[in-house]
Every structure is written in structure tokens, then in C-alpha cells.
Design a protein around this motif. Structure first.
Motif, PDB file in Angstrom:
ATOM      1  N   GLY A  75       0.808  -1.216   0.000  1.00 47.36           N
ATOM      2  CA  GLY A  75       0.000   0.000   0.000  1.00 47.36           C
ATOM      3  C   GLY A  75       0.836   1.258   0.000  1.00 47.36           C
ATOM      4  O   GLY A  75       0.343   2.346   0.279  1.00 47.36           O
ATOM      5  N   LEU A  76       2.119   1.091  -0.330  1.00 47.60           N
ATOM      6  CA  LEU A  76       3.000   2.260  -0.398  1.00 47.60           C
ATOM      7  C   LEU A  76       2.684   3.036  -1.674  1.00 47.60           C
ATOM      8  O   LEU A  76       2.646   2.464  -2.755  1.00 47.60           O
ATOM      9  CB  LEU A  76       4.448   1.766  -0.439  1.00 47.60           C
ATOM     10  N   THR A  77       2.448   4.346  -1.573  1.00 49.31           N
ATOM     11  CA  THR A  77       2.119   5.091  -2.784  1.00 49.31           C
ATOM     12  C   THR A  77       3.079   6.250  -3.026  1.00 49.31           C
ATOM     13  O   THR A  77       2.978   6.914  -4.047  1.00 49.31           O
ATOM     14  CB  THR A  77       0.698   5.672  -2.724  1.00 49.31           C
ATOM     15  N   ASP A  78       4.003   6.491  -2.094  1.00 52.37           N
ATOM     16  CA  ASP A  78       4.875   7.641  -2.282  1.00 52.37           C
ATOM     17  C   ASP A  78       5.848   7.398  -3.441  1.00 52.37           C
ATOM     18  O   ASP A  78       6.612   6.437  -3.431  1.00 52.37           O
ATOM     19  CB  ASP A  78       5.655   7.930  -1.000  1.00 52.37           C
ATOM     20  N   ALA A  79       5.805   8.289  -4.433  1.00 51.38           N
ATOM     21  CA  ALA A  79       6.587   8.072  -5.646  1.00 51.38           C
ATOM     22  C   ALA A  79       8.086   8.008  -5.361  1.00 51.38           C
ATOM     23  O   ALA A  79       8.786   7.168  -5.922  1.00 51.38           O
ATOM     24  CB  ALA A  79       6.294   9.170  -6.656  1.00 51.38           C
ATOM     25  N   PHE A  80       8.570   8.891  -4.455  1.00 50.20           N
ATOM     26  CA  PHE A  80      10.010   8.915  -4.168  1.00 50.20           C
ATOM     27  C   PHE A  80      10.459   7.564  -3.614  1.00 50.20           C
ATOM     28  O   PHE A  80      11.439   6.974  -4.067  1.00 50.20           O
ATOM     29  CB  PHE A  80      10.334  10.027  -3.168  1.00 50.20           C
ATOM     30  N   ALA A  81       9.704   7.080  -2.612  1.00 48.78           N
ATOM     31  CA  ALA A  81      10.060   5.807  -1.995  1.00 48.78           C
ATOM     32  C   ALA A  81       9.953   4.667  -2.999  1.00 48.78           C
ATOM     33  O   ALA A  81      10.818   3.785  -3.055  1.00 48.78           O
ATOM     34  CB  ALA A  81       9.150   5.538  -0.802  1.00 48.78           C
ATOM     35  N   LEU A  82       8.896   4.706  -3.829  1.00 51.08           N
ATOM     36  CA  LEU A  82       8.689   3.622  -4.795  1.00 51.08           C
ATOM     37  C   LEU A  82       9.835   3.547  -5.798  1.00 51.08           C
ATOM     38  O   LEU A  82      10.368   2.470  -6.069  1.00 51.08           O
ATOM     39  CB  LEU A  82       7.370   3.837  -5.542  1.00 51.08           C
ATOM     40  N   VAL A  83      10.199   4.709  -6.341  1.00 47.76           N
ATOM     41  CA  VAL A  83      11.268   4.719  -7.341  1.00 47.76           C
ATOM     42  C   VAL A  83      12.585   4.262  -6.718  1.00 47.76           C
ATOM     43  O   VAL A  83      13.341   3.478  -7.291  1.00 47.76           O
ATOM     44  CB  VAL A  83      11.398   6.118  -7.971  1.00 47.76           C
ATOM     45  N   LEU A  84      12.827   4.734  -5.505  1.00 45.24           N
ATOM     46  CA  LEU A  84      14.038   4.334  -4.790  1.00 45.24           C
ATOM     47  C   LEU A  84      14.065   2.817  -4.606  1.00 45.24           C
ATOM     48  O   LEU A  84      15.085   2.157  -4.860  1.00 45.24           O
ATOM     49  CB  LEU A  84      14.081   5.035  -3.436  1.00 45.24           C
ATOM     50  N   LEU A  85      12.921   2.271  -4.185  1.00 41.46           N
ATOM     51  CA  LEU A  85      12.840   0.826  -3.987  1.00 41.46           C
ATOM     52  C   LEU A  85      13.041   0.074  -5.302  1.00 41.46           C
ATOM     53  O   LEU A  85      13.679  -0.981  -5.333  1.00 41.46           O
ATOM     54  CB  LEU A  85      11.486   0.458  -3.386  1.00 41.46           C
ATOM     55  N   GLY A  86      12.486   0.637  -6.380  1.00 38.94           N
ATOM     56  CA  GLY A  86      12.686   0.009  -7.688  1.00 38.94           C
ATOM     57  C   GLY A  86      14.164  -0.080  -8.028  1.00 38.94           C
ATOM     58  O   GLY A  86      14.647  -1.124  -8.468  1.00 38.94           O
ATOM     59  N   GLY A  87      14.873   1.022  -7.778  1.00 36.53           N
ATOM     60  CA  GLY A  87      16.315   1.025  -8.047  1.00 36.53           C
ATOM     61  C   GLY A  87      17.048   0.047  -7.159  1.00 36.53           C
ATOM     62  O   GLY A  87      17.913  -0.706  -7.627  1.00 36.53           O
ATOM     63  N   ILE A  88      16.688   0.021  -5.861  1.00 36.01           N
ATOM     64  CA  ILE A  88      17.372  -0.883  -4.927  1.00 36.01           C
ATOM     65  C   ILE A  88      17.094  -2.339  -5.292  1.00 36.01           C
ATOM     66  O   ILE A  88      18.003  -3.176  -5.314  1.00 36.01           O
ATOM     67  CB  ILE A  88      16.915  -0.593  -3.473  1.00 36.01           C
ATOM     68  N   GLY A  89      15.834  -2.624  -5.615  1.00 35.78           N
ATOM     69  CA  GLY A  89      15.466  -3.995  -5.974  1.00 35.78           C
ATOM     70  C   GLY A  89      16.266  -4.482  -7.172  1.00 35.78           C
ATOM     71  O   GLY A  89      16.862  -5.560  -7.150  1.00 35.78           O
ATOM     72  N   ALA A  90      16.293  -3.645  -8.214  1.00 39.20           N
ATOM     73  CA  ALA A  90      17.013  -4.033  -9.421  1.00 39.20           C
ATOM     74  C   ALA A  90      18.508  -4.130  -9.136  1.00 39.20           C
ATOM     75  O   ALA A  90      19.196  -5.015  -9.653  1.00 39.20           O
ATOM     76  CB  ALA A  90      16.749  -3.031 -10.538  1.00 39.20           C
ATOM     77  N   GLY A  91      19.011  -3.216  -8.274  1.00 40.99           N
ATOM     78  CA  GLY A  91      20.422  -3.260  -7.905  1.00 40.99           C
ATOM     79  C   GLY A  91      20.755  -4.567  -7.199  1.00 40.99           C
ATOM     80  O   GLY A  91      21.810  -5.167  -7.448  1.00 40.99           O
ATOM     81  N   ALA A  92      19.847  -5.015  -6.327  1.00 45.53           N
ATOM     82  CA  ALA A  92      20.083  -6.267  -5.603  1.00 45.53           C
ATOM     83  C   ALA A  92      20.118  -7.438  -6.584  1.00 45.53           C
ATOM     84  O   ALA A  92      20.987  -8.316  -6.488  1.00 45.53           O
ATOM     85  CB  ALA A  92      18.994  -6.486  -4.560  1.00 45.53           C
ATOM     86  N   VAL A  93      19.190  -7.442  -7.539  1.00 46.32           N
ATOM     87  CA  VAL A  93      19.189  -8.497  -8.556  1.00 46.32           C
ATOM     88  C   VAL A  93      20.498  -8.461  -9.343  1.00 46.32           C
ATOM     89  O   VAL A  93      21.131  -9.486  -9.580  1.00 46.32           O
ATOM     90  CB  VAL A  93      17.979  -8.344  -9.510  1.00 46.32           C
ATOM     91  N   ALA A  94      20.907  -7.224  -9.713  1.00 42.90           N
ATOM     92  CA  ALA A  94      22.146  -7.082 -10.485  1.00 42.90           C
ATOM     93  C   ALA A  94      23.349  -7.564  -9.683  1.00 42.90           C
ATOM     94  O   ALA A  94      24.282  -8.141 -10.232  1.00 42.90           O
ATOM     95  CB  ALA A  94      22.336  -5.631 -10.904  1.00 42.90           C
ATOM     96  N   PHE A  95      23.318  -7.325  -8.363  1.00 46.59           N
ATOM     97  CA  PHE A  95      24.413  -7.775  -7.508  1.00 46.59           C
ATOM     98  C   PHE A  95      24.549  -9.292  -7.586  1.00 46.59           C
ATOM     99  O   PHE A  95      25.657  -9.821  -7.747  1.00 46.59           O
ATOM    100  CB  PHE A  95      24.145  -7.331  -6.070  1.00 46.59           C
ATOM    101  N   LEU A  96      23.414  -9.994  -7.486  1.00 42.27           N
ATOM    102  CA  LEU A  96      23.443 -11.456  -7.551  1.00 42.27           C
ATOM    103  C   LEU A  96      23.826 -11.933  -8.953  1.00 42.27           C
ATOM    104  O   LEU A  96      24.686 -12.798  -9.114  1.00 42.27           O
ATOM    105  CB  LEU A  96      22.071 -12.022  -7.175  1.00 42.27           C
ATOM    106  N   VAL A  97      23.185 -11.347  -9.960  1.00 43.29           N
ATOM    107  CA  VAL A  97      23.461 -11.733 -11.351  1.00 43.29           C
ATOM    108  C   VAL A  97      24.930 -11.491 -11.688  1.00 43.29           C
ATOM    109  O   VAL A  97      25.560 -12.270 -12.401  1.00 43.29           O
ATOM    110  CB  VAL A  97      22.537 -10.942 -12.304  1.00 43.29           C
ATOM    111  N   GLY A  98      25.473 -10.411 -11.118  1.00 48.19           N
ATOM    112  CA  GLY A  98      26.844 -10.028 -11.414  1.00 48.19           C
ATOM    113  C   GLY A  98      27.849 -11.131 -11.133  1.00 48.19           C
ATOM    114  O   GLY A  98      28.812 -11.300 -11.877  1.00 48.19           O
ATOM    115  N   PHE A  99      27.618 -11.902 -10.057  1.00 47.55           N
ATOM    116  CA  PHE A  99      28.564 -12.977  -9.728  1.00 47.55           C
ATOM    117  C   PHE A  99      28.690 -13.948 -10.884  1.00 47.55           C
ATOM    118  O   PHE A  99      29.759 -14.484 -11.148  1.00 47.55           O
ATOM    119  CB  PHE A  99      28.097 -13.728  -8.475  1.00 47.55           C
TER     120      PHE A  99
END
Lengths: 315, 298
Positions: A75-99
Motif C-alpha cells: 500500500g505504499l504510494t509515495d513516488a520517491f520511496a517507490l522509485v528508490l525501492l525500484g532502483g534498490i530492488g534491481a540493484g540487488a538483482v544485479a548484484f546477484l546476477v553479477g557474480f
């Protein structure tokens, strides 16, 4: 401040100020274009070491779904937090994929990243609870409690995208000037010699994969908010293909090229699809071919070529 | 027991399909070091050509075997023309550029050819099921097998045997092996590398259209069939090791059996089991199962 940065900041201010004056469809087109430009910026980081990711849609899609799911489940709707989370989520995936992926070069890198994005595509298509191939809608975002509608929402997202784009452009520009960024050309030329200098190429590339991943996630998150809908096609390899297309078109020469190239691409696309839907892919392919054959460093190189010629004239 | 048998037969049929589409891709990569995205277009052109051929033959009333040969023949002729146009007209210009750049060139050609298909055949979809029906089916125990599937497996096996023989026992095959091993040394010994490149690309293109042609009766020939094939074929080739024909065969068998097992046991994972297997293999063997170690160039 260099001339490039100055020109960039002027263009940025112009784009910010022009927002309210432009018609809706231009604003939303520009928002999508600049969101995609973030992904392209990530591809440029990789392109500088000679790597092309044909699976950048993976991070784009992760960012988009992160936003959509956060809005839906938490139920999070704040755009700043959402975009930040999107970046962090993708960054975490990239961290794992990177190995896995940082060990690969050339087409193996391109195609393994493609395969990984296709895995995500397959998972999403088979997940009924997330709407399968239809995807689902993203609820309207708020901005620190401010909840705009319609035109105001479009405008707010436009400014948000511009702001994040500017921060990303400055950060990536600084990265290119840093030692880690400057290592790109030597790695491209001869990786083993760089290793002999005592630098771990794999770790550097892992970092670049992560940077590109975060940028891809931010782009996807912004696109999801702007379009208001996510679907598995965001992870399909043809989506990655169009990002690669813009990267080649823009060239890896400068950060601004990503934004200009992406805007150009969206404009041409929206007109071409209207005027001659049957020939859209043919146009795309022809432009790509002509760019590779005659402008191997992209449209950005035209500007650089012009600038150096000017300098040479005035001793 | 029945499921196991079904998995085996389905897997074999699917592996046959994968091998037929992957062998052209791996051949072109092995010799020319080009990852040919246009292979998807070759497949699509083959399938459309076959659909046209079946349409013509269905009206003529000739025996089914003639129709099948006509279908394959027309598709391979299309492959020949496409191959010449692409290799002589386009790829020749970018030999020597980065491998990744050449991939992008073939990607651009793929985009253009997608629209050429629309221009020639229009956006509607075609059926080419007649040969499949004409072939009939047989019952083995409780299982019904289409004869056409058996033909497909035989074609794949024939192709594997033919390429094995051609690579080892013909003049062209030995020259090819020399070029694969070291292009420059081969050229220094007087091998006409340009000619070998053209010939290889033509053979690869014809194998691609052949793949489309033999698959056309089993699918609905519609827009976008080339897009899926290219990633699928790539996965197979990457598992086996890029450029290795044995690798493509083993890769096709692994993927075919895994996918059939997924379809019968856990249908939810069907779509990504292929890429999952690929990622798994590459974690253990970074450049595929059958690949020669490359010397480091300093």
C-alpha cells in the motif's frame, strides 16, 4: 564547470520550465523517453568496456514490478520511496546476477543476460496471481502526501523523472571521470594487461553491472508509474533490443547523448507507428544499420566532431 | 512408466526440432564467429515459404511426398537467396568489426526482414497442416505418435550424421575445420577464407529455412515466430558450446528432455526451464559443454 555541463544544465532548466506549457501527450512521451534514457545510461556504462547487455529489460522489469507490487501489497504510494525501492530492488538483482555474468565477455555476456531476462519473462507469464501476460495496473502515486490527478500527476512525474535523470547524469558523469570509470577503455582494449596492473577486471565489471542494474530499475520504476501498468513484455528481449538500439544510436561518448537519443527515439517511434505501422521495424533496422556503418560512435560523435573542429580552427 | 515414455518421445521430438534450428546457428558461429540473429528470420521465411508451397500443392492433387519435397525445396531456395543477399550485401562490409557490433548488424537485418515478411505475406496467419495429416499416426501401446514427428526425428538424425560426415571426410569440411581452428593460419596456407565464409553462411541460411519448413506443418505460421526461435536456438547452442555441432546435438537433447519433463510433471515452469538449464550449465561450464579451451592473447 565545463561547457558540456553548462549546456546540459541549461537544457535541464529549459526542460523543467517548459513542462507546464507543453501538451499532455508531449509531457508523457518525454517522461517515458527520459525514464528509458536512464536504462540507456546504464548500457553506456557497459558499452564503454565493450559489453552489450541484451537483457537490460530484466532490471527494467524488476524495477517496474517492484513499484507495482509495493503499491499493491504494502500500500505504499509515495513516488520517491517507490522509485528508490525500484532502483534498490534491481540493484540487488544485479548484484546477484553479477557474480555469474561478470566472468563473461562479448556475445556470451550479451546472450547470457538475454537468457536471464527471458527467465524472468517466463516466470511472470506463468504467474497467474500477477495477471500473467496481461500484467496489472499500478495505483496512482503520491508525492510526500500530495496526491495530484490527471495533468498534475503527469507533470509531477515528468519533474520527478527529470530530477532523477539529472542526478543520475551528474553521478555517471563523475563516475566516467573517476579512476574506475577511466579503466573502461583499457579494459576494452586489453583486459589481461589491466589485470597485470593489479586491477580486478571482474570486480570492476561486477560494479558496472550493478550500476547499470540500478539505473535500469529506476527507469523501469518511473516508466511503471507513468504508464500506470506493468506486464511481462517489459522483460521480453525485444524491449532490451530497443534499449540497445538507442545506445548505439546515441553513442557512448557522452551522458547527454542518452537523453537526447532516447527522446529522439520516442518521438520517431510515436510518429512512425502512427504513419506507417507496417514499416516501423524496417525503419528501426535501417537506421541502426546506417548508424553502425557510417557513425560507429553514434549521434553524440557528431557533436564532438563539430566541437573539436571548432577548437582546431582557433589556435 | 507411461509418463516416462511420453517424456522420452516428446523430448526426442522437441530435441529434433531444436537441433534442426540450432545447427545452422552453431555452424555460422563456429566458422565466422558471427552470432546470427537473422537466423530467426531464416526460420520464419522458411515457414512462410513452406506454407505457400503447401497451399500450391494442396490444389494440385499430387502425392504427399512430392508436396513435402516441394515445400522443403522452396524453403531452401528462399534460404539461398536470403543468404546471398545478406552475406554479400551486408555482412561483408562489417567483417573485422567487434563481434558484438556484428551481432547488432544481424539484429538490424532481423528487424528489417520482419517487416519484409509482412510486406510479402501480409499480417494474416497461415496453416500448413496438410503434410502432418497426410503422414498419419501410429499407436505404440497406449500412446499415439504422429508419423510426422518420427520423420522430424529422422531428419534431425540424418542432419547430424551428414554434418559429422561432411566435416570429417569431405574436402570442404576439412577446410572448414582449418578455418574454425585458426582463420589467419588457414588463409596463410592458401585456404580461400572468403569463399568458405560465403559457402558457410549459405549453408547456415538454408538450414535455418529448412528448420522453418519442416516445422511449418506443426505450428500456425504467423508473425513473430522468428523472435522466439532465435533465443531458443541460442540457448541450445550456448549449452552445447558455441560453434560445436556435437554440442548442439547434446544441447538439444538436454533441453528437449528437460522441457518435456517439465511439461508432463510441473507445467508451471515450462517456459523458463530452458533458460534455467542454460544458466545452470553455464555456471559450471562457462563456455558450454563442448568447447575447446581458448589461449589467452596478451
Amino acid at each position: 564547470m565545463t561547457r558540456g555541463t553548462l549546456a546540459g544544465s541549461l537544457l535541464f532548466l529549459l526542460a523543467v520550465a517548459a513542462g507546464p506549457l507543453l501538451p499532455d501527450w508531449v509531457v508523457s512521451l518525454a517522461t517515458i523517453a527520459f525514464a528509458n534514457a536512464l536504462v540507456v545510461l546504464g548500457l553506456i556504462v557497459l558499452w564503454r568496456v565493450g559489453l552489450v547487455s541484451f537483457g537490460q529489460a530484466l532490471y527494467y522489469c524488476v524495477g517496474a514490478y517492484m513499484v507495482a507490487l509495493m503499491a499493491r501489497w504494502v500500500g505504499l504510494t509515495d513516488a520517491f520511496a517507490l522509485v528508490l525501492l525500484g532502483g534498490i530492488g534491481a540493484g540487488a538483482v544485479a548484484f546477484l546476477v553479477g557474480f555469474l555474468i561478470a566472468r563473461y565477455r562479448e556475445i556470451f555476456f550479451a546472450m547470457l543476460s538475454l537468457a536471464l531476462s527471458m527467465i524472468l519473462y517466463g516466470v511472470l507469464v506463468k504467474t497467474e496471481s500477477l495477471g500473467s501476460t496481461d500484467g496489472f495496473t499500478v495505483s496512482q502515486p503520491t508525492f510526500l502526501g500530495y496526491a495530484p490527478h490527471q495533468e498534475q500527476l503527469g507533470l509531477a512525474l515528468y519533474w520527478l523523472t527529470l530530477g532523477i535523470g539529472a542526478v543520475a547524469a551528474l553521478a555517471i558523469g563523475a563516475y566516467f571521470r573517476s579512476v574506475a570509470g577511466a579503466m573502461a577503455a583499457p579494459i576494452r582494449d586489453n583486459e589481461i594487461r589491466v589485470e597485470f596492473l593489479g586491477v580486478s577486471v571482474t570486480r570492476l565489471i561486477h560494479a558496472k553491472v550493478m550500476i547499470a542494474g540500478v539505473l535500469g530499475g529506476l527507469g523501469g520504476a518511473l516508466a511503471a508509474l507513468t504508464v500506470g501498468h506493468v506486464d511481462p513484455n517489459m522483460a521480453y528481449w525485444t524491449t532490451s533490443g530497443s534499449f540497445v538500439f538507442v545506445t548505439i544510436l546515441a553513442g557512448a561518448g557522452s551522458v547527454a547523448a542518452a537523453f537526447v537519443g532516447s527522446l529522439l527515439f520516442e518521438v520517431v517511434r510515436s510518429f512512425a507507428v502512427d504513419l506507417m505501422p507496417q514499416l516501423w521495424q524496417m525503419t528501426l533496422g535501417s537506421v541502426l544499420l546506417l548508424t553502425i556503418l557510417f557513425l560507429p560512435d553514434g549521434l553524440g560523435s557528431l557533436v564532438t566532431r563539430f566541437a573539436t573542429r571548432e577548437k582546431a580552427k582557433a589556435p | 512408466m507411461l509418463t516416462a515414455f511420453a517424456i522420452l518421445t516428446d523430448g526426442l521430438v522437441y530435441a529434433a526440432y531444436l537441433f534442426i534450428v540450432a545447427i545452422g546457428l552453431t555452424l555460422i558461429f563456429g566458422v565466422m564467429k558471427i552470432l546470427n540473429v537473422t537466423h530467426g528470420s531464416f526460420y520464419a521465411f522458411g515457414a512462410y515459404g513452406a506454407a505457400t508451397a503447401v497451399g500450391i500443392y494442396a490444389e494440385s492433387g499430387l502425392p504427399a511426398a512430392v508436396g513435402f519435397l516441394f515445400m522443403v525445396g522452396l524453403a531452401m531456395a528462399i534460404g539461398l537467396v536470403l543468404g546471398i543477399v545478406l552475406e554479400r550485401g551486408l555482412l561483408r562490409l562489417v567483417y573485422g568489426r567487434d563481434e558484438v557490433v556484428v551481432v547488432l548488424v544481424t539484429y538490424a537485418a532481423f528487424l528489417i526482414l520482419e517487416d519484409v515478411i509482412v510486406l510479402i505475406w501480409g499480417p494474416r496467419s497461415y496453416g500448413a497442416w496438410q503434410p502432418m495429416v497426410a503422414a498419419g499416426s501410429i499407436d505404440i501401446g497406449d500412446l499415439t505418435l504422429s508419423n510426422y514427428d518420427i520423420i522430424l526425428v529422422l531428419i534431425a538424425a540424418g542432419l547430424a550424421a551428414l554434418s559429422y560426415w561432411a566435416l570429417r571426410f569431405t574436402r570442404y569440411g576439412r577446410l572448414l575445420t582449418a578455418v574454425i581452428f585458426d582463420r589467419e593460419t588457414a588463409a596463410a596456407f592458401g585456404v580461400n577464407v572468403t569463399m568458405i565464409y560465403t559457402a558457410t553462411f549459405l549453408i547456415g541460411a538454408m538450414l535455418g529455412t529448412l528448420g522453418g519448413a519442416v516445422m511449418a506443418p506443426k505450428i500456425s505460421v504467423t508473425l513473430g515466430i522468428g523472435v522466439e526461435v532465435i533465443v531458443l536456438a541460442f540457448a541450445v547452442v550456448a549449452i552445447g558450446g558455441m560453434g560445436s555441432v556435437e554440442g548442439a546435438l547434446i544441447g538439444a537433447l538436454i533441453v528437449g528432455i528437460c522441457r518435456a519433463a517439465a511439461v508432463h510433471l510441473v507445467p508451471q515452469i515450462e517456459l523458463f526451464v530452458i533458460y534455467g538449464v542454460m544458466a545452470l550449465v553455464l555456471v559450471v561450464r562457462p563456455h558450454g559443454l563442448f568447447v575447446r579451451a581458448q589461449p589467452r592473447k596478451i
